[in-house]
Design a protein around this motif. Structure first.
Motif, PDB file in Angstrom:
ATOM      1  N   VAL A  63       6.722   5.275   1.997  1.00  0.00           N
ATOM      2  CA  VAL A  63       5.475   4.576   1.668  1.00  0.00           C
ATOM      3  C   VAL A  63       5.173   4.725   0.181  1.00  0.00           C
ATOM      4  CG1 VAL A  63       2.981   4.570   2.054  1.00  0.00           C
ATOM      5  CG2 VAL A  63       4.523   4.695   3.996  1.00  0.00           C
ATOM      6  N   GLY A  64       5.383   5.929  -0.353  1.00  0.00           N
ATOM      7  CA  GLY A  64       5.132   6.156  -1.773  1.00  0.00           C
ATOM      8  C   GLY A  64       6.006   5.278  -2.651  1.00  0.00           C
ATOM      9  N   LEU A  65       7.292   5.213  -2.348  1.00  0.00           N
ATOM     10  CA  LEU A  65       8.196   4.368  -3.131  1.00  0.00           C
ATOM     11  C   LEU A  65       7.857   2.892  -2.979  1.00  0.00           C
ATOM     12  CD1 LEU A  65      11.606   6.193  -2.552  1.00  0.00           C
ATOM     13  CD2 LEU A  65      10.239   6.121  -4.653  1.00  0.00           C
ATOM     14  N   PHE A  66       7.469   2.496  -1.781  1.00  0.00           N
ATOM     15  CA  PHE A  66       7.085   1.109  -1.536  1.00  0.00           C
ATOM     16  C   PHE A  66       5.892   0.711  -2.406  1.00  0.00           C
ATOM     17  CE2 PHE A  66       4.470  -1.895   1.005  1.00  0.00           C
ATOM     18  CZ  PHE A  66       5.299  -2.994   0.935  1.00  0.00           C
ATOM     19  N   PHE A  67       4.848   1.556  -2.419  1.00  0.00           N
ATOM     20  CA  PHE A  67       3.660   1.226  -3.196  1.00  0.00           C
ATOM     21  C   PHE A  67       3.897   1.376  -4.699  1.00  0.00           C
ATOM     22  CE2 PHE A  67       1.496   1.690   0.907  1.00  0.00           C
ATOM     23  CZ  PHE A  67       0.828   0.469   0.911  1.00  0.00           C
ATOM     24  N   LEU A  68       4.748   2.308  -5.115  1.00  0.00           N
ATOM     25  CA  LEU A  68       5.104   2.402  -6.530  1.00  0.00           C
ATOM     26  C   LEU A  68       5.832   1.140  -6.976  1.00  0.00           C
ATOM     27  CD1 LEU A  68       6.287   6.086  -7.063  1.00  0.00           C
ATOM     28  CD2 LEU A  68       4.333   4.951  -8.120  1.00  0.00           C
ATOM     29  N   LEU A  69       6.744   0.670  -6.145  1.00  0.00           N
ATOM     30  CA  LEU A  69       7.472  -0.555  -6.460  1.00  0.00           C
ATOM     31  C   LEU A  69       6.525  -1.751  -6.533  1.00  0.00           C
ATOM     32  CD1 LEU A  69      10.274  -1.835  -6.930  1.00  0.00           C
ATOM     33  CD2 LEU A  69      10.401  -2.188  -4.461  1.00  0.00           C
ATOM     34  N   MET A  70       5.588  -1.823  -5.599  1.00  0.00           N
ATOM     35  CA  MET A  70       4.601  -2.907  -5.634  1.00  0.00           C
ATOM     36  C   MET A  70       3.787  -2.848  -6.918  1.00  0.00           C
ATOM     37  SD  MET A  70       3.238  -3.291  -1.697  1.00  0.00           S
ATOM     38  CE  MET A  70       1.669  -3.842  -2.254  1.00  0.00           C
ATOM     39  N   ASP A  71       3.402  -1.632  -7.330  1.00  0.00           N
ATOM     40  CA  ASP A  71       2.612  -1.465  -8.551  1.00  0.00           C
ATOM     41  C   ASP A  71       3.434  -1.852  -9.781  1.00  0.00           C
ATOM     42  OD1 ASP A  71       0.033  -0.555  -9.649  1.00  0.00           O
ATOM     43  OD2 ASP A  71       1.297   0.939 -10.672  1.00  0.00           O
ATOM     44  N   LEU A  86      -1.577   9.652  -3.095  1.00  0.00           N
ATOM     45  CA  LEU A  86      -2.433   8.578  -3.591  1.00  0.00           C
ATOM     46  C   LEU A  86      -3.504   9.127  -4.523  1.00  0.00           C
ATOM     47  CD1 LEU A  86      -3.326   5.584  -3.515  1.00  0.00           C
ATOM     48  CD2 LEU A  86      -4.803   6.215  -1.596  1.00  0.00           C
ATOM     49  N   ILE A  87      -4.110  10.231  -4.150  1.00  0.00           N
ATOM     50  CA  ILE A  87      -5.135  10.845  -5.000  1.00  0.00           C
ATOM     51  C   ILE A  87      -4.543  11.200  -6.362  1.00  0.00           C
ATOM     52  CG2 ILE A  87      -6.594  12.889  -5.294  1.00  0.00           C
ATOM     53  CD1 ILE A  87      -7.023  12.777  -2.209  1.00  0.00           C
ATOM     54  N   ILE A  88      -3.378  11.823  -6.350  1.00  0.00           N
ATOM     55  CA  ILE A  88      -2.712  12.184  -7.607  1.00  0.00           C
ATOM     56  C   ILE A  88      -2.397  10.930  -8.415  1.00  0.00           C
ATOM     57  CG2 ILE A  88      -0.600  13.179  -8.586  1.00  0.00           C
ATOM     58  CD1 ILE A  88      -0.661  15.139  -6.141  1.00  0.00           C
ATOM     59  N   PHE A  89      -1.867   9.909  -7.763  1.00  0.00           N
ATOM     60  CA  PHE A  89      -1.515   8.662  -8.435  1.00  0.00           C
ATOM     61  C   PHE A  89      -2.745   7.997  -9.053  1.00  0.00           C
ATOM     62  CE2 PHE A  89      -0.699   4.046  -8.298  1.00  0.00           C
ATOM     63  CZ  PHE A  89       0.403   3.991  -9.143  1.00  0.00           C
ATOM     64  N   GLY A 135      -8.130   7.331 -12.725  1.00  0.00           N
ATOM     65  CA  GLY A 135      -9.236   7.850 -11.908  1.00  0.00           C
ATOM     66  C   GLY A 135     -10.086   6.765 -11.283  1.00  0.00           C
ATOM     67  N   GLU A 136     -11.405   6.932 -11.430  1.00  0.00           N
ATOM     68  CA  GLU A 136     -12.363   6.025 -10.788  1.00  0.00           C
ATOM     69  C   GLU A 136     -12.225   4.583 -11.288  1.00  0.00           C
ATOM     70  OE1 GLU A 136     -14.507   6.808  -8.266  1.00  0.00           O
ATOM     71  OE2 GLU A 136     -13.713   8.844  -8.244  1.00  0.00           O
ATOM     72  N   THR A 137     -11.812   4.414 -12.524  1.00  0.00           N
ATOM     73  CA  THR A 137     -11.615   3.061 -13.059  1.00  0.00           C
ATOM     74  C   THR A 137     -10.505   2.348 -12.303  1.00  0.00           C
ATOM     75  OG1 THR A 137     -12.250   3.892 -15.229  1.00  0.00           O
ATOM     76  CG2 THR A 137     -11.184   1.752 -15.167  1.00  0.00           C
ATOM     77  N   TYR A 138      -9.393   3.028 -12.120  1.00  0.00           N
ATOM     78  CA  TYR A 138      -8.278   2.443 -11.367  1.00  0.00           C
ATOM     79  C   TYR A 138      -8.671   2.256  -9.900  1.00  0.00           C
ATOM     80  CZ  TYR A 138      -3.599   1.653  -9.516  1.00  0.00           C
ATOM     81  OH  TYR A 138      -2.510   1.112  -8.886  1.00  0.00           O
ATOM     82  N   ILE A 186     -13.626   9.892  -2.143  1.00  0.00           N
ATOM     83  CA  ILE A 186     -13.781  10.450  -0.789  1.00  0.00           C
ATOM     84  C   ILE A 186     -13.890   9.334   0.243  1.00  0.00           C
ATOM     85  CG2 ILE A 186     -15.315  11.794   0.703  1.00  0.00           C
ATOM     86  CD1 ILE A 186     -15.928  13.527  -1.785  1.00  0.00           C
ATOM     87  N   LYS A 187     -14.706   8.342  -0.030  1.00  0.00           N
ATOM     88  CA  LYS A 187     -14.872   7.229   0.905  1.00  0.00           C
ATOM     89  C   LYS A 187     -13.557   6.466   1.071  1.00  0.00           C
ATOM     90  CE  LYS A 187     -17.614   2.993   1.294  1.00  0.00           C
ATOM     91  NZ  LYS A 187     -18.622   2.185   0.601  1.00  0.00           N
ATOM     92  N   TYR A 188     -12.883   6.186  -0.027  1.00  0.00           N
ATOM     93  CA  TYR A 188     -11.636   5.430  -0.009  1.00  0.00           C
ATOM     94  C   TYR A 188     -10.558   6.157   0.795  1.00  0.00           C
ATOM     95  CZ  TYR A 188      -7.923   2.458  -1.903  1.00  0.00           C
ATOM     96  OH  TYR A 188      -6.888   1.583  -2.044  1.00  0.00           O
TER      97      TYR A 188
END
Length: 148
Positions: free
Chosen positions: A17-25, A84-87, A93-96, A113-115
């Motif tokens: 999942v991490g690699l998938f979303f990194l690739l999408m980004d 995801l939190i680290i990313f 941070g909050e801007t992204y 926290i909500k996200y």
């Protein structure tokens, strides 16, 4: 031994999942919500590996395998949320996060926290449903094998 398989496959889910979303980004496709559907296949793959391992090692108890698959999914979800939190903090941070939440199922301003809570509960539900569906498949395979 079963717990190590659950952890290994949960980590495999996290990596996939991490690699998938990194690739999408990296490809600039992070705003395409319909592509996020494909991460379900990665989660199902990891859960299926655990259940398949259990059946091939003579553990055909339905509830035990259902819980084993569910634990595998939860491990993947928890590691994914930590990643995801680290990313998010690396990307600004909050801007992204506000840019991410515009493309997800949130309305208005959200916080970390909500996200992550919403993603956690969605991941728990997906893991439970995925484990149940895969157990229905494996239950039929075992029944057919015992008849022959």
């Amino acid at each position: 031994m079963k717990n190590s398989v659950e952890i290994k496959n949960g980590f495999l889910i996290f990596l996939g999942v991490g690699l998938f979303f990194l690739l999408m980004d990296l490809l600039g496709l992070a705003d395409k919500n319909y592509l996020r559907f494909f991460n379900a296949f990665i989660v199902l793959y990891g859960i299926n590996k655990t259940i398949k391992f259990n059946f091939h090692h003579n553990n055909s108890d339905y509830l035990e395998n259902l819980l084993s698959g569910f634990k595998t999914g939860i491990i993947g979800v928890l590691l994914g949320i930590i990643g995801l939190i680290i990313f998010i903090y690396i990307k600004g941070g909050e801007t992204y996060l506000s840019r991410l939440s515009d493309t997800f199922f949130f309305t208005g301003k959200t916080n970390m926290i909500k996200y992550c809570s919403v993603l956690f509960f969605e991941g728990v539900a997906s893991s439970l449903i995925g484990s149940f569906v895969l157990m229905q498949y494996w239950k039929d395979i075992i029944i057919k094998a015992n008849i022959n």
